[in-house]
Structure formats: structure tokens, C-alpha cells
Design a protein around this motif. Structure first.
Motif, PDB file in Angstrom:
ATOM      1  N   ASN A   1      90.796 -25.862   9.078  1.00  0.00           N
ATOM      2  CA  ASN A   1      89.981 -24.636   9.043  1.00  0.00           C
ATOM      3  C   ASN A   1      90.843 -23.378   8.984  1.00  0.00           C
ATOM      4  O   ASN A   1      90.623 -22.410   9.723  1.00  0.00           O
ATOM      5  CB  ASN A   1      89.041 -24.581  10.256  1.00  0.00           C
ATOM      6  CG  ASN A   1      88.043 -25.719  10.270  1.00  0.00           C
ATOM      7  OD1 ASN A   1      87.424 -26.010   9.244  1.00  0.00           O
ATOM      8  ND2 ASN A   1      87.894 -26.370  11.411  1.00  0.00           N
TER       9      ASN A   1
ATOM     10  N   THR B   1      92.458 -19.895   7.612  1.00  0.00           N
ATOM     11  CA  THR B   1      91.979 -18.697   6.941  1.00  0.00           C
ATOM     12  C   THR B   1      93.170 -17.834   6.568  1.00  0.00           C
ATOM     13  O   THR B   1      94.229 -17.904   7.205  1.00  0.00           O
ATOM     14  CB  THR B   1      91.018 -17.888   7.843  1.00  0.00           C
ATOM     15  OG1 THR B   1      91.694 -17.563   9.074  1.00  0.00           O
ATOM     16  CG2 THR B   1      89.753 -18.673   8.141  1.00  0.00           C
TER      17      THR B   1
ATOM     18  N   ASN C   1      96.245 -16.141   8.843  1.00  0.00           N
ATOM     19  CA  ASN C   1      96.037 -16.596  10.224  1.00  0.00           C
ATOM     20  C   ASN C   1      96.723 -17.939  10.506  1.00  0.00           C
ATOM     21  O   ASN C   1      96.241 -18.717  11.337  1.00  0.00           O
ATOM     22  CB  ASN C   1      94.551 -16.675  10.548  1.00  0.00           C
ATOM     23  CG  ASN C   1      93.952 -15.305  10.792  1.00  0.00           C
ATOM     24  OD1 ASN C   1      94.491 -14.519  11.579  1.00  0.00           O
ATOM     25  ND2 ASN C   1      92.879 -14.993  10.098  1.00  0.00           N
TER      26      ASN C   1
ATOM     27  N   ASN D   1      98.882 -17.516   1.143  1.00  0.00           N
ATOM     28  CA  ASN D   1      97.845 -17.111   2.079  1.00  0.00           C
ATOM     29  C   ASN D   1      98.316 -17.088   3.532  1.00  0.00           C
ATOM     30  O   ASN D   1      97.519 -16.848   4.444  1.00  0.00           O
ATOM     31  CB  ASN D   1      96.639 -18.035   1.938  1.00  0.00           C
ATOM     32  CG  ASN D   1      95.910 -17.819   0.616  1.00  0.00           C
ATOM     33  OD1 ASN D   1      95.180 -16.850   0.457  1.00  0.00           O
ATOM     34  ND2 ASN D   1      96.145 -18.698  -0.345  1.00  0.00           N
TER      35      ASN D   1
END
Length: 362
Positions: A196, A198, A201, A274
Motif C-alpha cells: 500500500n 503512496t 511516503n 515515486n
């Protein structure tokens, strides 16, 4: 017709040769007949095969099948295989890239067979003779005829050895050609969904240098420092085969660090693009983070890519685990430096290389 051998054997090589092959194929006017030679240095699909598929590299014309073994065993197997090939089917130019065992081994064979040797990424130096790659660079540069360089620092290194200007071609960085060509095609890896994640992060971690991973106690301390100073962000750790051996003795249970097998090029760079930051001891990754403007903490005392520090987002924090905490504190305080793009890292390096190769034999 110019007969050109393009040598690739390890993961970084494939990233660097892809745009060179594309540039040759793009311009049919340039009479270059190439054969792609895979030495077999990296023989695992995750370290080798997937790159051919993702980067649209043609299947190798020859695979020397060098396989594993010690560095000496690999060097010998590559040299024997390449010499047999050249005795049977000679070529004009041997193009080697980077600084792996295959680079040095094929350069030596080609030079003894009276071929011209051209070194893509020539002139880079860490000045750390404990690194096998530094030996490979020094040997390869000492016998190369032409050098395709990534930076002005590399140019000056070569000139300090007495290499004349007309043998040095400042072309930029073919690894960045590949990155810019594929940045819109990055693929979200399974671990991104499973954990999970993001954007901004999580942290990405890679380790494979002997100084960091060969001693289990040192590796354990490094990882503990990273974990304890990560502000509980997930740490995604694709594990290099070399690191896996030592990691078995390190208990990472119930921590915010998640290991996985080596990722493909497109998957790994999705993670990097990312991430909040990357912690690494790789040289190539520091170049990619520079272009993607991702903070990079390098666990090494020296770098052969100083432009990633002077221009880019990279900082050398050394191999002392005590340096990790202050560096991560700087990251999380929001004061990490902003980077810029080094000169000629513009996606056109391979075109410059092919233009020069053709000019040698008009």
C-alpha cells in the motif's frame, strides 16, 4: 562496412547499450554492421534477460556463456570465449561499456587481436583500488583507442594520463538516454500494491558493495541505523544476489523494511521515481536519481560519478553507520538540496557515439 562488436555482460551494460543499438538501427545511411555479444557474466533472468525484453534490445548474436565463478574464473572464461570468436570471425571495433568484468576482459582480447577498442563511459574514477570496478576501469582505459565520456571530470582524468583531446569524445550519458526514453513506460511493481505504498511516503534501499554487505555484523548495524532513523516509513529493499547471502544471518522480522527479489528495470525505476529518497551504494542509481530529482544517500566514501554530487541530488555519507542518522534527519527536515542536470545528459548521447564511430571509417 564497419564491423562492430558491442559487448554486454551485466545489468548496467544492457541499460547503456540499448540506445546505441537503437541509434545504429535508426540511421540506415550509416554503414555499421554490428553484432551483440552477451558474455554471460550475469546469467540470471532477473539480472539479465528481462532487460532485453523491456528495453527492446535484440537477442544477442553470440552468448559466450561465461556463467558464474570467481572474478578470475569469469575473466578467463570471457577471454577464452571472445578470443575463439574473433579467431573464427574477426571484427573491426570492440565497443565496451562501463566497468564490469566483461568490459575489461573483452577489451584485452580485442586489443591483442589488433582491433580498435572504444570505451563508453571512459575516464571515470573513484580512486578506490579496493573496488574491482576501479581496476577494470584503469585497465580498460589504458588500452582503449577512443573514449566516450559522461562528464568534464572524466575528460580531465583521461588528459592527466596523457590521452590527447582527439581521442576523447564528450558525449554525455547513454544510461540517461535509456531513462528518458522509458520514463513514461515505468511499471508499478507488485510490492507497491502489496505494501500500500503512496508517492513520497517510502524509501528505496539497495546494497551490494563488499564493504557494506560481506560482513554480516556491519550489514546488520547499517540496516538497524536505517530502520531506526526512517521515521517508520516503509523501506523497500530489492536484494542483490551477493547481499542475499549475508542477509540470511540478519533478523529483520517485525520491522518496517520489506525485501524482495531484484526488480526489472521498469519496475525498479517506478519505485525510485515515486520514493521519498533512495539509500544506495550503487553508482548508476545515483545518475538516475539525479535526473528524476530524487534525494539520494550513497553509502560510500568515494564516487566515480562526482557530477551526481556537484550537479545532482546525491550526497556521499560514507560507510560509517553513524552518518546515517544525521543524513536522514536532513532529509526529513526538508532541507535536502535540489539538483540540476549535468551537461549533455539530454538523451542524445548514443547518437553522438554512432556519429563518431562512423566518422572513423568514412
Amino acid at each position: 562496412m564497419i564491423k562492430l562488436d558491442i559487448i554486454a555482460g551485466a545489468r548496467p551494460n544492457f541499460i547503456k547499450i540499448a540506445p546505441i543499438i537503437a541509434a545504429i538501427q535508426k540511421n540506415a545511411v550509416q554503414k555499421i554492421q554490428y553484432r551483440l555479444i552477451h558474455t554471460g557474466q550475469h546469467y540470471d533472468k532477473k539480472m539479465s534477460g528481462s532487460f532485453f525484453e523491456e528495453l527492446r534490445i535484440p537477442e544477442p548474436d553470440i552468448n559466450l556463456g561465461a556463467g558464474g565463478g570467481t572474478q578470475a574464473e569469469q575473466t578467463a572464461a570471457i577471454m577464452i570465449g571472445y578470443e575463439r570468436l574473433l579467431l573464427d570471425r574477426p571484427s573491426d571495433i570492440c565497443l565496451v561499456v562501463g566497468d564490469v568484468t566483461s568490459t575489461m576482459a573483452c577489451a584485452i582480447v580485442a586489443k591483442k587481436m589488433h582491433m580498435r577498442v572504444v570505451h563508453v563511459e571512459g575516464g571515470i574514477r573513484s580512486f578506490d583500488l579496493t573496488m574491482p570496478e576501479e581496476i577494470n576501469r584503469m585497465v580498460t582505459d589504458s588500452i582503449s583507442d577512443y573514449f566516450y565520456t559522461t562528464s568534464e571530470v572524466a575528460n580531465q582524468n583521461l588528459k592527466s594520463y596523457g590521452i590527447p583531446d582527439d581521442r576523447i569524445q564528450f558525449v554525455g550519458n547513454t544510461m540517461i538516454d535509456t531513462l528518458l526514453e522509458n520514463i513514461s513506460k515505468f511499471v508499478k511493481p507488485d510490492i507497491y500494491q502489496k505494501k500500500n505504498l503512496t508517492p513520497q511516503n517510502y524509501l528505496v534501499l539497495t546494497l551490494h558493495r563488499p564493504a557494506n554487505v560481506d560482513q554480516e555484523t556491519h550489514l546488520k548495524i547499517l540496516l538497524e541505523e536505517i530502520i531506526s532513523n526512517s521515521e517508520n516509513l516503509p523501506i523497500i529493499f530489492p536484494v542483490h544476489p551477493r547481499t542475499a547471502k549475508s542477509l540470511k544471518a540478519v533478523n529483520l522480522a517485525n520491522q518496517n523494511i520489506y525485501t524482495c527479489e531484484p526488480l526489472s528495470y521498469l519496475e525498479f525505476n517506478y519505485l525510485v521515481k515515486n520514493a521519498k529518497a533512495v539509500i544506495t551504494d550503487s553508482g548508476g542509481i545515483t545518475e538516475e536519481t539525479t535526473i528524476m530529482n530524487i534525494p539520494c544517500l550513497t553509502l560510500r566514501n568515494t564516487t566515480e560519478r562526482p557530477e551526481t554530487v556537484s550537479f545532482g541530488t546525491n550526497e556521499l555519507i560514507g560507510t560509517n553507520p553513524g552518518n546515517i542518522g544525521p543524513a536522514l534527519k536532513k532529509l526529513f527536515s526538508g532541507t535536502w538540496k535540489r539538483g540540476s542536470v549535468p551537461p549533455l545528459w539530454d538523451g542524445k548521447s548514443a547518437e553522438r557515439i554512432v556519429d563518431h564511430l562512423y566518422s572513423l571509417y568514412k
